[in-house]
Design a protein around this motif. Structure first.
Motif, PDB file in Angstrom:
ATOM      1  N   ILE A 109       0.820  -1.115  -0.101  1.00 22.39           N
ATOM      2  CA  ILE A 109       0.035  -0.027   0.075  1.00 22.39           C
ATOM      3  C   ILE A 109       0.790   1.061  -0.045  1.00 22.39           C
ATOM      4  CG2 ILE A 109      -1.577   1.367   1.398  1.00 22.39           C
ATOM      5  CD1 ILE A 109      -2.769  -1.206   2.267  1.00 22.39           C
ATOM      6  N   ASP A 110       0.605   2.177  -0.868  1.00 21.21           N
ATOM      7  CA  ASP A 110       1.362   3.555  -0.869  1.00 21.21           C
ATOM      8  C   ASP A 110       0.606   4.380   0.020  1.00 21.21           C
ATOM      9  OD1 ASP A 110       3.125   5.299  -1.367  1.00 21.21           O
ATOM     10  OD2 ASP A 110       2.167   5.856  -3.323  1.00 21.21           O
ATOM     11  N   PHE A 111       1.169   5.096   0.898  1.00 20.63           N
ATOM     12  CA  PHE A 111       0.522   6.001   1.857  1.00 20.63           C
ATOM     13  C   PHE A 111       1.610   6.462   2.335  1.00 20.63           C
ATOM     14  CE2 PHE A 111       1.732   2.754   4.496  1.00 20.63           C
ATOM     15  CZ  PHE A 111       1.808   3.201   5.859  1.00 20.63           C
ATOM     16  N   ASP A 112       1.331   7.850   3.097  1.00 16.53           N
ATOM     17  CA  ASP A 112       2.278   8.590   3.831  1.00 16.53           C
ATOM     18  C   ASP A 112       1.752   8.705   5.441  1.00 16.53           C
ATOM     19  OD1 ASP A 112       4.429   9.989   4.650  1.00 16.53           O
ATOM     20  OD2 ASP A 112       4.374  10.982   2.947  1.00 16.53           O
ATOM     21  N   VAL A 113       2.281   9.210   6.142  1.00 17.20           N
ATOM     22  CA  VAL A 113       1.814   9.524   7.597  1.00 17.20           C
ATOM     23  C   VAL A 113       1.771  10.985   7.874  1.00 17.20           C
ATOM     24  CG1 VAL A 113       2.967   7.582   8.665  1.00 17.20           C
ATOM     25  CG2 VAL A 113       4.164   9.446   8.467  1.00 17.20           C
ATOM     26  N   PRO A 114       0.888  11.478   8.768  1.00 18.61           N
ATOM     27  CA  PRO A 114       0.723  12.821   8.891  1.00 18.61           C
ATOM     28  C   PRO A 114       2.122  13.831   9.052  1.00 18.61           C
ATOM     29  CG  PRO A 114      -0.826  11.727  10.421  1.00 18.61           C
ATOM     30  CD  PRO A 114       0.074  10.990   9.899  1.00 18.61           C
ATOM     31  N   ASP A 115       2.190  15.098   8.688  1.00 15.26           N
ATOM     32  CA  ASP A 115       3.332  16.051   8.837  1.00 15.26           C
ATOM     33  C   ASP A 115       3.441  15.860  10.180  1.00 15.26           C
ATOM     34  OD1 ASP A 115       3.651  16.014   6.088  1.00 15.26           O
ATOM     35  OD2 ASP A 115       2.446  17.947   6.126  1.00 15.26           O
ATOM     36  N   ALA A 116       2.497  16.223  11.048  1.00 16.56           N
ATOM     37  CA  ALA A 116       2.915  16.486  12.581  1.00 16.56           C
ATOM     38  C   ALA A 116       2.475  15.220  13.553  1.00 16.56           C
ATOM     39  CB  ALA A 116       2.160  17.657  12.942  1.00 16.56           C
ATOM     40  N   ALA A 130      -9.913   9.946  28.040  1.00  9.90           N
ATOM     41  CA  ALA A 130      -8.575  10.563  28.201  1.00  9.90           C
ATOM     42  C   ALA A 130      -7.642   9.501  28.928  1.00  9.90           C
ATOM     43  CB  ALA A 130      -8.571  11.841  28.611  1.00  9.90           C
ATOM     44  N   ARG A 131      -8.016   8.924  29.916  1.00 15.69           N
ATOM     45  CA  ARG A 131      -7.152   8.110  30.599  1.00 15.69           C
ATOM     46  C   ARG A 131      -6.856   6.644  30.101  1.00 15.69           C
ATOM     47  NH1 ARG A 131      -6.203  10.271  35.556  1.00 15.69           N
ATOM     48  NH2 ARG A 131      -5.414   8.243  36.301  1.00 15.69           N
ATOM     49  N   ASN A 132      -7.684   6.320  28.919  1.00 11.80           N
ATOM     50  CA  ASN A 132      -7.475   5.127  28.368  1.00 11.80           C
ATOM     51  C   ASN A 132      -6.905   5.183  26.965  1.00 11.80           C
ATOM     52  OD1 ASN A 132      -9.085   2.950  30.402  1.00 11.80           O
ATOM     53  ND2 ASN A 132      -9.977   4.973  30.620  1.00 11.80           N
ATOM     54  N   VAL A 133      -7.223   6.103  26.186  1.00 11.12           N
ATOM     55  CA  VAL A 133      -6.565   5.957  25.041  1.00 11.12           C
ATOM     56  C   VAL A 133      -5.022   6.098  24.777  1.00 11.12           C
ATOM     57  CG1 VAL A 133      -6.415   7.463  22.844  1.00 11.12           C
ATOM     58  CG2 VAL A 133      -8.685   7.467  23.499  1.00 11.12           C
ATOM     59  N   LEU A 134      -4.538   5.211  23.982  1.00  7.69           N
ATOM     60  CA  LEU A 134      -3.013   5.145  23.870  1.00  7.69           C
ATOM     61  C   LEU A 134      -2.570   5.820  22.831  1.00  7.69           C
ATOM     62  CD1 LEU A 134      -2.592   1.097  24.749  1.00  7.69           C
ATOM     63  CD2 LEU A 134      -2.717   3.034  26.217  1.00  7.69           C
ATOM     64  N   GLY A 135      -3.211   5.572  21.517  1.00 12.82           N
ATOM     65  CA  GLY A 135      -2.791   5.973  20.629  1.00 12.82           C
ATOM     66  C   GLY A 135      -4.085   6.425  19.446  1.00 12.82           C
ATOM     67  N   GLN A 136      -3.949   7.369  18.607  1.00 10.44           N
ATOM     68  CA  GLN A 136      -5.214   7.448  17.793  1.00 10.44           C
ATOM     69  C   GLN A 136      -4.748   8.200  16.522  1.00 10.44           C
ATOM     70  OE1 GLN A 136      -8.082   9.988  19.359  1.00 10.44           O
ATOM     71  NE2 GLN A 136      -9.280  10.407  17.637  1.00 10.44           N
ATOM     72  N   TYR A 137      -5.181   7.516  15.560  1.00 13.03           N
ATOM     73  CA  TYR A 137      -5.196   8.239  14.073  1.00 13.03           C
ATOM     74  C   TYR A 137      -6.376   8.845  13.837  1.00 13.03           C
ATOM     75  CZ  TYR A 137      -5.145   8.949   9.166  1.00 13.03           C
ATOM     76  OH  TYR A 137      -5.302   9.344   7.985  1.00 13.03           O
ATOM     77  N   ASP A 138      -6.412  10.289  13.757  1.00 14.05           N
ATOM     78  CA  ASP A 138      -7.432  10.974  13.246  1.00 14.05           C
ATOM     79  C   ASP A 138      -7.763  11.411  12.069  1.00 14.05           C
ATOM     80  OD1 ASP A 138      -9.661  12.761  13.609  1.00 14.05           O
ATOM     81  OD2 ASP A 138      -8.635  14.074  15.413  1.00 14.05           O
ATOM     82  N   PRO A 139      -8.507  10.911  11.151  1.00 18.81           N
ATOM     83  CA  PRO A 139      -8.791  11.564   9.828  1.00 18.81           C
ATOM     84  C   PRO A 139      -9.701  12.717   9.865  1.00 18.81           C
ATOM     85  CG  PRO A 139     -10.370   9.609  10.462  1.00 18.81           C
ATOM     86  CD  PRO A 139      -9.497   9.923  11.601  1.00 18.81           C
ATOM     87  N   ASP A 163      -4.730  18.796   7.577  1.00 19.67           N
ATOM     88  CA  ASP A 163      -4.248  17.506   7.703  1.00 19.67           C
ATOM     89  C   ASP A 163      -4.528  16.602   8.624  1.00 19.67           C
ATOM     90  OD1 ASP A 163      -2.349  15.706   6.866  1.00 19.67           O
ATOM     91  OD2 ASP A 163      -0.632  16.477   7.768  1.00 19.67           O
ATOM     92  N   HIS A 164      -4.697  15.196   8.235  1.00 20.28           N
ATOM     93  CA  HIS A 164      -5.103  14.313   9.476  1.00 20.28           C
ATOM     94  C   HIS A 164      -3.967  14.369  10.503  1.00 20.28           C
ATOM     95  CE1 HIS A 164      -2.685  11.156   6.711  1.00 20.28           C
ATOM     96  NE2 HIS A 164      -2.145  12.479   6.978  1.00 20.28           N
ATOM     97  N   GLY A 165      -4.654  13.749  11.679  1.00 19.13           N
ATOM     98  CA  GLY A 165      -3.623  13.880  12.884  1.00 19.13           C
ATOM     99  C   GLY A 165      -3.043  12.375  13.287  1.00 19.13           C
ATOM    100  N   LEU A 166      -2.140  12.306  13.952  1.00 19.03           N
ATOM    101  CA  LEU A 166      -1.693  11.207  14.906  1.00 19.03           C
ATOM    102  C   LEU A 166      -1.095  11.698  16.114  1.00 19.03           C
ATOM    103  CD1 LEU A 166       0.109   8.461  12.620  1.00 19.03           C
ATOM    104  CD2 LEU A 166      -0.657   8.100  14.864  1.00 19.03           C
TER     105      LEU A 166
END
Length: 326
Positions: free
Chosen positions: A14-21, A113-122, A132-135
């Motif tokens: 798959i061709d993709f990129d990650v958010p700039d920030a 907020a006390r349970n989320v470890l990581g989140q990709y945010d479209p 831009d999407h967020g990570l």
């Protein structure tokens, strides 16, 4: 993050990129990043439940009515307005509903907020669609969970990073996916708020909304799509991760269903049990697809909306393989 991107590109094709920030956050930073989406989703629901038409079109304002005194009504000249008792009752009910909704949302955001470890945010339903999407990674939660699970912190942190970059890969491979999810959310909300119902319906919901306005199809499609999103990520990240992960997978799965009675109740109230079932059902679907045709064949699901599995196909991967023939 760069290692995860490289590995996922190689494994999935798959061709993709990650958010700039990439944001490493504290808990209150995650709330700041998420509250706008919650507000935009809840505004039309609150407006329908309280009869407040004005708030339906003001998604950018707080549902709690911050900035003014609740229930204070004045005329343009500055004097009090005499209102019929019914109007006063409706006004009181509206204000009470706003207080309850604000309290519920505060609890929800605080718990998550006390349970989320990581989140990709479209950035679904964002005020700025072109943003831009967020990570995001919630650092204190990752540290706390690694400690409670008694696992090596650098390896656990890396595994979480792979999981979130996998979501970036999905949305990068499916540029149509954000609009697809948004449309199902919006259609579902419109049905819930009576936008698609008949004014003459005899049956009413608790919010005086026509029962026949409730359209379950958008929510079923949304749930099926999110099950695919979570399931594909589970399977792909395990194949792409460049280290041992069996103990991480087992302990994190146990954590998803564990906790004390208060935590279990909160998960039920917030529908987090549904999310766990999405992980399990989606992962089982894609494992069978991958075993039959390979990981790149599973990625065909992101080529177009029609390739998403239906609710029935999630329990019958063979039917999806026959229909899509990846």
């Amino acid at each position: 993050m760069r290692d995860a991107r490289t590995r996922l590109r190689e494994v999935a094709g798959i061709d993709f990129d990650v958010p700039d920030a990439i944001e490493v956050q504290n808990r209150h930073h995650w709330i700041d990043a998420s509250v706008g989406t919650f507000r935009n989703v809840m505004a039309p629901i609150e407006a329908a439940a309280t009869g407040d038409e004005e708030s339906a079109g003001v998604a950018g304002e707080s549902a709690g009515g911050v900035g003014g005194s609740a229930g204070e009504i004045v005329d343009p000249a500055g004097g009090p307005v005499d209102l019929p008792a019914g109007d006063l009752t409706r006004g009181f009910a509206r204000d009470l509903s706003r207080v309850a909704n604000t309290g519920s949302m505060a609890f929800t955001l605080g718990f998550l907020a006390r349970n989320v470890l990581g989140q990709y945010d479209p950035l679904l339903l964002a005020d700025e669609p072109d943003a831009d999407h967020g990570l995001y990674f919630v650092h204190p939660n990752i540290v706390a969970v690694a400690t409670s699970l008694d696992v090596d912190f650098p390896r656990f942190r890396r595994w979480i990073a792979f999981h979130e970059v996998t979501h970036a890969a999905e949305f990068g491979a499916a540029p149509w996916l954000p609009e697809y999810l948004e449309s199902r959310v919006e259609r579902g909300i419109e049905g819930f708020t009576g936008g698609g119902g008949s004014a003459g319906s005899d049956g009413l919901t608790a919010g005086n909304l026509p029962v026949d306005a409730l359209d379950t199809e958008p929510f079923a499609e949304l749930q099926a799509a999110m099950t695919a999103v979570e399931g594909y990520a589970e399977v792909l990240m395990d194949r792409a991760f460049d280290g041992e992960y069996a103990d991480l997978r087992r302990k994190l799965d146990e954590r998803r269903g564990g906790g004390g009675p208060i935590q279990r109740l909160a998960r039920r109230l917030l529908g987090l049990g549904l999310k766990r079932r999405q992980y399990e059902q989606g992962a089982a679907f894609f494992r069978e697809v991958v075993d039959a045709r390979g990981i790149e064949a599973a990625g065909v699901v992101w080529e177009r909306p029609e390739n998403l599995p239906t609710s029935a196909e999630l329990d019958d991967p063979a039917a999806w393989l026959v229909r899509v023939d990846p």
